[in-house]
Design a protein around this motif. Structure first.
Motif, mmCIF file in Angstrom:
data_model
loop_
_atom_site.group_PDB
_atom_site.id
_atom_site.type_symbol
_atom_site.label_atom_id
_atom_site.label_comp_id
_atom_site.label_asym_id
_atom_site.label_seq_id
_atom_site.Cartn_x
_atom_site.Cartn_y
_atom_site.Cartn_z
ATOM 1 N N ILE A 31 11.454 -30.807 3.599
ATOM 2 C CA ILE A 31 13.408 -31.379 4.190
ATOM 3 C C ILE A 31 13.875 -30.474 5.439
ATOM 4 C CG2 ILE A 31 15.484 -31.807 2.941
ATOM 5 C CD1 ILE A 31 13.411 -33.621 1.474
ATOM 6 N N LEU A 32 14.001 -29.388 5.073
ATOM 7 C CA LEU A 32 14.155 -28.538 6.484
ATOM 8 C C LEU A 32 13.761 -29.132 7.143
ATOM 9 C CD1 LEU A 32 14.421 -25.194 3.787
ATOM 10 C CD2 LEU A 32 16.607 -26.552 4.656
ATOM 11 N N LYS A 33 12.297 -28.835 7.611
ATOM 12 C CA LYS A 33 11.500 -29.345 9.225
ATOM 13 C C LYS A 33 12.081 -31.097 9.279
ATOM 14 C CE LYS A 33 6.909 -27.933 8.965
ATOM 15 N NZ LYS A 33 5.625 -28.602 8.314
ATOM 16 N N GLU A 55 15.512 -30.881 10.982
ATOM 17 C CA GLU A 55 15.083 -29.891 11.606
ATOM 18 C C GLU A 55 15.584 -28.672 11.662
ATOM 19 O OE1 GLU A 55 16.344 -32.605 14.879
ATOM 20 O OE2 GLU A 55 14.696 -33.063 15.567
ATOM 21 N N TYR A 56 15.955 -28.029 10.229
ATOM 22 C CA TYR A 56 16.567 -26.803 9.899
ATOM 23 C C TYR A 56 18.464 -26.413 10.233
ATOM 24 C CZ TYR A 56 11.505 -25.627 9.533
ATOM 25 O OH TYR A 56 10.310 -25.965 9.773
ATOM 26 N N GLN A 57 18.738 -27.466 10.628
ATOM 27 C CA GLN A 57 19.792 -28.247 10.729
ATOM 28 C C GLN A 57 21.236 -28.492 9.225
ATOM 29 O OE1 GLN A 57 20.935 -30.121 14.456
ATOM 30 N NE2 GLN A 57 19.721 -28.504 15.857
ATOM 31 N N CYS A 58 22.261 -27.941 9.625
ATOM 32 C CA CYS A 58 22.510 -28.649 8.218
ATOM 33 C C CYS A 58 23.599 -29.897 8.791
ATOM 34 C CB CYS A 58 24.222 -26.740 8.473
ATOM 35 S SG CYS A 58 25.513 -28.113 6.943
ATOM 36 N N THR A 79 24.228 -25.309 12.050
ATOM 37 C CA THR A 79 24.069 -24.411 12.109
ATOM 38 C C THR A 79 22.481 -24.617 11.571
ATOM 39 O OG1 THR A 79 26.119 -24.512 11.242
ATOM 40 C CG2 THR A 79 25.108 -22.867 10.369
ATOM 41 N N THR A 80 21.910 -23.374 11.670
ATOM 42 C CA THR A 80 20.621 -23.465 11.079
ATOM 43 C C THR A 80 21.051 -23.304 9.279
ATOM 44 O OG1 THR A 80 19.754 -21.774 12.388
ATOM 45 C CG2 THR A 80 19.062 -22.252 10.139
ATOM 46 N N ALA A 81 19.733 -24.839 8.693
ATOM 47 C CA ALA A 81 19.182 -25.227 7.480
ATOM 48 C C ALA A 81 19.124 -23.858 6.880
ATOM 49 C CB ALA A 81 19.632 -26.589 7.131
ATOM 50 N N THR A 82 18.972 -23.666 4.937
ATOM 51 C CA THR A 82 18.555 -22.734 4.625
ATOM 52 C C THR A 82 18.347 -23.221 3.513
ATOM 53 O OG1 THR A 82 20.809 -21.532 3.882
ATOM 54 C CG2 THR A 82 19.674 -21.021 5.763
ATOM 55 N N ILE A 83 19.208 -24.359 3.166
ATOM 56 C CA ILE A 83 19.271 -24.739 1.314
ATOM 57 C C ILE A 83 18.943 -26.238 1.574
ATOM 58 C CG2 ILE A 83 20.085 -25.370 -0.824
ATOM 59 C CD1 ILE A 83 22.029 -22.467 0.611
ATOM 60 N N ALA A 84 17.448 -26.763 0.985
ATOM 61 C CA ALA A 84 18.029 -28.534 0.863
ATOM 62 C C ALA A 84 18.421 -28.513 -1.141
ATOM 63 C CB ALA A 84 16.230 -28.969 -0.064
ATOM 64 N N HIS A 85 19.703 -29.233 -0.468
ATOM 65 C CA HIS A 85 20.587 -29.650 -1.607
ATOM 66 C C HIS A 85 19.799 -30.689 -2.515
ATOM 67 C CE1 HIS A 85 24.345 -30.199 -3.270
ATOM 68 N NE2 HIS A 85 24.367 -31.371 -2.717
ATOM 69 N N HIS A 86 20.721 -30.912 -3.038
ATOM 70 C CA HIS A 86 20.162 -32.230 -4.224
ATOM 71 C C HIS A 86 21.529 -32.847 -4.466
ATOM 72 C CE1 HIS A 86 16.710 -30.009 -6.292
ATOM 73 N NE2 HIS A 86 16.280 -31.633 -6.253
ATOM 74 N N CYS A 87 21.755 -33.955 -3.646
ATOM 75 C CA CYS A 87 23.038 -34.815 -3.854
ATOM 76 C C CYS A 87 23.131 -35.565 -4.875
ATOM 77 C CB CYS A 87 22.836 -36.295 -2.674
ATOM 78 S SG CYS A 87 22.528 -35.816 -1.318
ATOM 79 N N ILE A 135 19.149 -32.825 0.781
ATOM 80 C CA ILE A 135 19.921 -32.978 2.080
ATOM 81 C C ILE A 135 19.646 -31.495 2.598
ATOM 82 C CG2 ILE A 135 21.052 -35.180 2.804
ATOM 83 C CD1 ILE A 135 23.220 -33.220 2.200
ATOM 84 N N SER A 136 19.589 -30.859 4.100
ATOM 85 C CA SER A 136 19.196 -29.391 4.550
ATOM 86 C C SER A 136 21.094 -28.875 4.377
ATOM 87 C CB SER A 136 18.965 -29.324 5.371
ATOM 88 O OG SER A 136 16.884 -30.053 5.185
ATOM 89 N N LEU A 137 21.524 -28.028 4.107
ATOM 90 C CA LEU A 137 23.047 -27.383 4.538
ATOM 91 C C LEU A 137 22.765 -25.834 4.566
ATOM 92 C CD1 LEU A 137 24.326 -28.961 1.026
ATOM 93 C CD2 LEU A 137 24.527 -29.609 4.010
ATOM 94 N N CYS A 138 23.494 -25.675 5.310
ATOM 95 C CA CYS A 138 23.579 -24.173 5.551
ATOM 96 C C CYS A 138 24.411 -23.665 4.089
ATOM 97 C CB CYS A 138 25.036 -23.304 6.351
ATOM 98 S SG CYS A 138 26.622 -24.055 6.361
ATOM 99 N N GLY A 139 24.441 -22.439 3.784
ATOM 100 C CA GLY A 139 25.170 -21.775 2.713
ATOM 101 C C GLY A 139 26.302 -21.826 2.278
ATOM 102 N N THR A 140 27.030 -21.667 3.830
ATOM 103 C CA THR A 140 28.597 -22.260 3.165
ATOM 104 C C THR A 140 28.937 -24.000 2.689
ATOM 105 O OG1 THR A 140 28.549 -20.396 5.026
ATOM 106 C CG2 THR A 140 30.858 -22.746 4.715
ATOM 107 N N CYS A 141 27.984 -24.321 3.513
ATOM 108 C CA CYS A 141 28.407 -25.537 3.308
ATOM 109 C C CYS A 141 27.923 -26.653 1.266
ATOM 110 C CB CYS A 141 27.281 -26.858 3.922
ATOM 111 S SG CYS A 141 28.322 -26.759 5.845
#
Ligand SMILES: [Zn+2]
Length: 95
Positions: free
Chosen positions: A17-19, A22-25, A35-43, A60-66
């Protein structure tokens, strides 16, 4: 469900998912921010919708803040922002 996050299947899915994103939030991207995404979030929250736990359409890929803004820290329920994403991707599940 905590164990699920340790499974090989999830780890593989998460990195796919991150790939894919493209590792973007994806949330930051809506506002034109990269912003660099580090988390795959279950919508669709894992506890309520286990059938979608490995469904790329709902991840979806998200950054920690989002990501922190998607879940209410106290109740663990989705916030309005989180619910919006559920709505946003729901058409993908109709075909
Ligand atoms: Zn973000």
């Amino acid at each position: 469900m905590a164990n699920f996050y340790r499974t090989k299947q999830w780890k593989r899915k998460r990195s796919n998912i991150l790939k894919r994103d493209e590792y973007q939030c994806r949330e930051c991207k809506r506002y034109g921010k990269v912003t660099t995404a580090t988390i795959a979030h279950h919508c669709y929250p894992l506890d309520k919708y286990p059938e979608y736990k490995l469904d790329s359409r709902t991840l979806i890929s998200l950054c920690g803040t989002c990501h922190n803004q998607m879940h209410d820290r106290i109740t663990d329920e989705l916030t309005d922002k989180g619910l919006k994403w559920m709505e946003r991707i729901s058409p993908l599940l109709n075909d």
